[in-house]
Design a protein around this motif. Sequence first.
Motif, mmCIF file in Angstrom:
data_model
loop_
_atom_site.group_PDB
_atom_site.id
_atom_site.type_symbol
_atom_site.label_atom_id
_atom_site.label_comp_id
_atom_site.label_asym_id
_atom_site.label_seq_id
_atom_site.Cartn_x
_atom_site.Cartn_y
_atom_site.Cartn_z
ATOM 1 N N ASN A 20 96.285 -17.906 4.944
ATOM 2 C CA ASN A 20 96.022 -16.919 3.890
ATOM 3 C C ASN A 20 94.538 -16.577 3.762
ATOM 4 O O ASN A 20 94.189 -15.602 3.095
ATOM 5 N N SER A 57 107.992 -14.364 3.820
ATOM 6 C CA SER A 57 107.914 -13.503 2.640
ATOM 7 C C SER A 57 106.972 -14.065 1.585
ATOM 8 O O SER A 57 106.434 -13.314 0.752
ATOM 9 N N LYS A 58 106.718 -15.354 1.614
ATOM 10 C CA LYS A 58 105.861 -15.995 0.622
ATOM 11 C C LYS A 58 104.375 -15.657 0.827
ATOM 12 O O LYS A 58 103.548 -15.928 -0.057
ATOM 13 N N ARG A 93 103.435 -12.744 0.753
ATOM 14 C CA ARG A 93 103.315 -11.573 -0.118
ATOM 15 C C ARG A 93 102.515 -10.435 0.542
ATOM 16 O O ARG A 93 101.625 -9.837 -0.059
ATOM 17 N N GLY A 94 102.853 -10.194 1.798
ATOM 18 C CA GLY A 94 102.253 -9.073 2.517
ATOM 19 C C GLY A 94 100.968 -9.387 3.252
ATOM 20 O O GLY A 94 100.466 -8.552 4.005
ATOM 21 N N ASN A 95 100.416 -10.572 3.053
ATOM 22 C CA ASN A 95 99.158 -10.928 3.718
ATOM 23 C C ASN A 95 99.439 -11.468 5.124
ATOM 24 O O ASN A 95 99.109 -12.606 5.454
ATOM 25 N N ARG A 105 107.928 -7.842 4.069
ATOM 26 C CA ARG A 105 106.948 -6.846 3.618
ATOM 27 C C ARG A 105 105.567 -7.068 4.249
ATOM 28 O O ARG A 105 104.545 -7.216 3.551
#
Length: 258
Positions: free
Chosen positions: A136, A173-174, A176-178, A214
């Motif tokens: 992340n 998915s966790k 969150r798009g990153n 996403r």
Amino acid sequence: MATFLFDKIVFGPVKSRRLGVSLGINLLPTDCKLCSFNCIYCECGWNPKKTHKVDFHPRHLVKEKLEQKLNEMIKQGETPDVITFAGNGEPCMHPEFAGIIDDTIELRNAIFPKARIAVLSNSTMIHKPDVFAALNKVEDNILKLDGGKEQTIINLDQPVGTFNLEKTVDLLSKFRGNLTIQTLFIKGEYNGKSIDNTSQEEIDLWLQHLKKIRPREVMIYTISRDTPVETLQKVDLAELERIANLVEQAGFPTQISG
């Protein structure tokens, strides 16, 4: 067919078809491939058939080699677009991966602050909290998802342990798009089984996964170098463009490497 291994901790820079001028970091051994997958298309060949003691490059040595190379690039008037963790297998398997990412961010900020940091990962280590947190932190968190069906991914990627597609999609998915999802499309045959992750059924399921994950971008590509299995076929550019159009229609920017 001939395959190759990276024989250094820090290699390049090379011109990446996806990332630009890329300085590579190989956290895996230089004398063999070491990966949680054993992909039938991997340019590094197969994992060793016999298990043996693995000596990972220690964190301090990785930092030392990277700092040395970055300073050499300054003297030579070279500038990397990206510092890329790739090499002879899955980089997130390194027990000090999270700390190495912190070191790399520190060096990048001090020497080439405009360079991005990328990790090319097969997504098998993202259940580990320290790996998840480290990924992340980087600009290009590039994670693999090679099909729509679980069995297709197993046939292509040959997981060393168990593989659960539903769990993998949930973990992806966790972010969150990153993240960027990277998928290799291929056809052929292996061990008497047909290999093809380009069928409409396969693509439709894969698109459903993308809608759950996403990602901020999707990278699709096909083989461009030698593979350990000779019965694999490159997917042509027109087919990749067809798939990319479907991804774009689903709402995700897409990059093609033919």
